[in-house]
Design a protein around this motif. Structure first.
Motif, mmCIF file in Angstrom:
data_model
loop_
_atom_site.group_PDB
_atom_site.id
_atom_site.type_symbol
_atom_site.label_atom_id
_atom_site.label_comp_id
_atom_site.label_asym_id
_atom_site.label_seq_id
_atom_site.Cartn_x
_atom_site.Cartn_y
_atom_site.Cartn_z
ATOM 1 N N LEU A 14 0.876 -1.260 -0.087
ATOM 2 C CA LEU A 14 -0.084 0.015 0.272
ATOM 3 C C LEU A 14 1.081 1.329 -0.069
ATOM 4 O O LEU A 14 0.256 2.507 -0.426
ATOM 5 N N ASP A 15 2.240 1.170 0.383
ATOM 6 C CA ASP A 15 2.971 2.591 0.314
ATOM 7 C C ASP A 15 4.406 1.859 -0.212
ATOM 8 O O ASP A 15 5.346 2.013 0.361
ATOM 9 N N PRO A 16 4.481 1.521 -1.533
ATOM 10 C CA PRO A 16 5.631 0.746 -2.034
ATOM 11 C C PRO A 16 6.680 1.732 -2.159
ATOM 12 O O PRO A 16 7.941 1.301 -1.867
ATOM 13 N N LYS A 17 6.362 2.963 -2.313
ATOM 14 C CA LYS A 17 7.799 4.057 -2.340
ATOM 15 C C LYS A 17 8.130 4.386 -0.784
ATOM 16 O O LYS A 17 9.034 5.294 -0.695
ATOM 17 N N ALA A 29 -1.315 7.964 -4.088
ATOM 18 C CA ALA A 29 -2.672 7.696 -4.658
ATOM 19 C C ALA A 29 -2.318 7.042 -5.924
ATOM 20 O O ALA A 29 -3.021 6.028 -6.340
ATOM 21 N N LEU A 30 -1.631 7.699 -6.789
ATOM 22 C CA LEU A 30 -1.324 7.202 -8.203
ATOM 23 C C LEU A 30 -0.467 6.082 -8.247
ATOM 24 O O LEU A 30 -0.519 5.405 -9.162
ATOM 25 N N SER A 31 0.305 5.777 -7.121
ATOM 26 C CA SER A 31 0.942 4.521 -7.102
ATOM 27 C C SER A 31 0.408 3.451 -6.568
ATOM 28 O O SER A 31 0.971 2.314 -6.456
ATOM 29 N N LEU A 32 -0.930 3.513 -6.157
ATOM 30 C CA LEU A 32 -1.434 2.278 -5.438
ATOM 31 C C LEU A 32 -1.913 1.298 -6.515
ATOM 32 O O LEU A 32 -1.761 1.672 -7.770
ATOM 33 N N PRO A 33 -1.605 -0.036 -6.383
ATOM 34 C CA PRO A 33 -1.885 -1.302 -7.253
ATOM 35 C C PRO A 33 -3.133 -0.876 -8.004
ATOM 36 O O PRO A 33 -4.168 -0.728 -7.329
ATOM 37 N N ASP A 34 -3.334 -1.443 -8.957
ATOM 38 C CA ASP A 34 -4.612 -1.646 -9.821
ATOM 39 C C ASP A 34 -5.646 -2.125 -8.893
ATOM 40 O O ASP A 34 -5.496 -3.280 -8.491
ATOM 41 N N GLY A 35 -6.897 -1.930 -9.089
ATOM 42 C CA GLY A 35 -7.905 -2.641 -8.333
ATOM 43 C C GLY A 35 -7.891 -2.371 -6.854
ATOM 44 O O GLY A 35 -8.928 -2.644 -5.918
ATOM 45 N N GLN A 36 -6.913 -1.736 -6.411
ATOM 46 C CA GLN A 36 -6.682 -1.375 -4.901
ATOM 47 C C GLN A 36 -8.002 -0.234 -4.639
ATOM 48 O O GLN A 36 -7.931 0.845 -5.395
ATOM 49 N N PRO A 62 -8.980 3.124 -3.012
ATOM 50 C CA PRO A 62 -8.228 4.107 -2.391
ATOM 51 C C PRO A 62 -8.786 4.643 -0.941
ATOM 52 O O PRO A 62 -7.700 4.561 -0.147
ATOM 53 N N ARG A 63 -9.818 4.280 -0.732
ATOM 54 C CA ARG A 63 -10.451 4.910 0.712
ATOM 55 C C ARG A 63 -9.907 3.763 1.488
ATOM 56 O O ARG A 63 -9.678 4.081 2.954
ATOM 57 N N GLU A 64 -10.042 2.343 1.285
ATOM 58 C CA GLU A 64 -9.470 1.409 2.102
ATOM 59 C C GLU A 64 -7.930 1.570 2.338
ATOM 60 O O GLU A 64 -7.635 1.734 3.533
ATOM 61 N N ALA A 65 -7.382 1.993 1.419
ATOM 62 C CA ALA A 65 -5.713 2.120 1.832
ATOM 63 C C ALA A 65 -5.607 3.498 2.460
ATOM 64 O O ALA A 65 -4.812 3.361 3.217
ATOM 65 N N VAL A 66 -6.195 4.514 2.159
ATOM 66 C CA VAL A 66 -5.994 5.679 3.261
ATOM 67 C C VAL A 66 -6.513 5.259 4.435
ATOM 68 O O VAL A 66 -5.735 5.557 5.621
ATOM 69 N N THR A 67 -7.438 4.351 4.731
ATOM 70 C CA THR A 67 -7.845 3.941 6.409
ATOM 71 C C THR A 67 -6.626 2.966 6.846
ATOM 72 O O THR A 67 -6.279 3.436 8.026
ATOM 73 N N VAL A 68 -5.941 2.220 5.826
ATOM 74 C CA VAL A 68 -5.063 1.582 6.470
ATOM 75 C C VAL A 68 -3.928 2.497 7.112
ATOM 76 O O VAL A 68 -3.183 2.252 7.894
ATOM 77 N N MET A 69 -3.683 3.352 5.965
ATOM 78 C CA MET A 69 -2.403 4.253 6.244
ATOM 79 C C MET A 69 -2.745 5.087 7.570
ATOM 80 O O MET A 69 -1.754 5.480 8.348
ATOM 81 N N LEU A 70 -4.053 5.707 7.822
ATOM 82 C CA LEU A 70 -4.317 6.402 8.907
ATOM 83 C C LEU A 70 -4.153 5.470 10.254
ATOM 84 O O LEU A 70 -3.533 6.254 11.234
ATOM 85 N N GLU A 71 -4.421 4.235 10.372
ATOM 86 C CA GLU A 71 -4.234 3.445 11.343
ATOM 87 C C GLU A 71 -2.791 3.154 11.971
ATOM 88 O O GLU A 71 -2.473 3.044 12.823
ATOM 89 N N ARG A 72 -1.839 3.050 10.736
ATOM 90 C CA ARG A 72 -0.335 2.830 10.613
ATOM 91 C C ARG A 72 0.097 4.211 11.269
ATOM 92 O O ARG A 72 1.060 3.949 12.034
ATOM 93 N N HIS A 73 0.008 5.350 10.644
ATOM 94 C CA HIS A 73 0.797 6.403 11.030
ATOM 95 C C HIS A 73 0.121 7.522 11.642
ATOM 96 O O HIS A 73 0.903 8.502 11.858
ATOM 97 N N GLY A 74 -1.149 7.701 11.573
ATOM 98 C CA GLY A 74 -1.844 8.792 11.954
ATOM 99 C C GLY A 74 -1.394 9.340 13.291
ATOM 100 O O GLY A 74 -1.351 8.708 14.266
ATOM 101 N N GLN A 75 -0.897 10.506 13.260
ATOM 102 C CA GLN A 75 -0.624 11.233 14.346
ATOM 103 C C GLN A 75 -1.531 12.544 14.607
ATOM 104 O O GLN A 75 -1.518 13.127 13.522
ATOM 105 N N GLU A 76 -2.266 12.844 15.799
ATOM 106 C CA GLU A 76 -3.004 13.960 15.842
ATOM 107 C C GLU A 76 -2.304 15.305 15.620
ATOM 108 O O GLU A 76 -0.990 15.243 16.064
ATOM 109 N N GLY A 77 -2.667 16.147 14.775
ATOM 110 C CA GLY A 77 -2.014 17.525 14.685
ATOM 111 C C GLY A 77 -1.068 17.378 13.359
ATOM 112 O O GLY A 77 -0.596 18.321 12.973
#
Length: 85
Positions: free
Chosen positions: A5-8, A33-40, A42-57
Motif C-alpha cells: 500500500l505504500d511501495p515508495k 494515490a497514483l502509485s496504488l496497485p490496480d484494483g486497490q 483508495p479509501r480502504e488504503a487511506v484507512t490503513v495508512m491512518l491506522e498505521r501512521h496517523g498522528q493528531e496534529g
C-alpha cells in the motif's frame, strides 16, 4: 519488506519530515494515490495508512482524513447532455 500500500514509502516518510506543510502533504498524497496497485480501493488504503501512521496534529493526518471522506457532490458536470435538458 515491501509495503503493497505504500511501495515508495511516501506516507511513512511524510510523517518523518519535520515541519512539513499541508501543501507538501497533499502533493505526496497524490503521488502515493497514483502509485496504488490496480484494483486497490483508495479509501480502504487511506484507512490503513491512518491506522498505521496517523498522528493528531500532523498535516498528513488531515490530508489522509480528507482523502477518506466522501467526495463532495457538485452540480452538473457540463457537456452537451447537460445543456440539453
Amino acid at each position: 519488506m515491501r509495503d503493497e500500500l505504500d511501495p515508495k514509502g511516501l506516507i511513512a516518510e511524510a510523517y518523518r519530515i519535520e515541519g512539513i506543510a499541508a501543501e507538501e502533504c497533499r502533493s505526496i498524497f497524490f503521488d502515493w494515490a497514483l502509485s496504488l496497485p490496480d484494483g486497490q480501493d483508495p479509501r480502504e488504503a487511506v484507512t490503513v495508512m491512518l491506522e498505521r501512521h496517523g498522528q493528531e496534529g500532523h498535516p498528513m493526518t488531515a490530508v489522509l482524513r480528507e482523502g477518506a471522506s466522501e467526495p463532495l457532490r457538485r452540480g452538473r458536470r457540463g457537456g452537451a447532455s447537460g445543456r440539453r435538458g
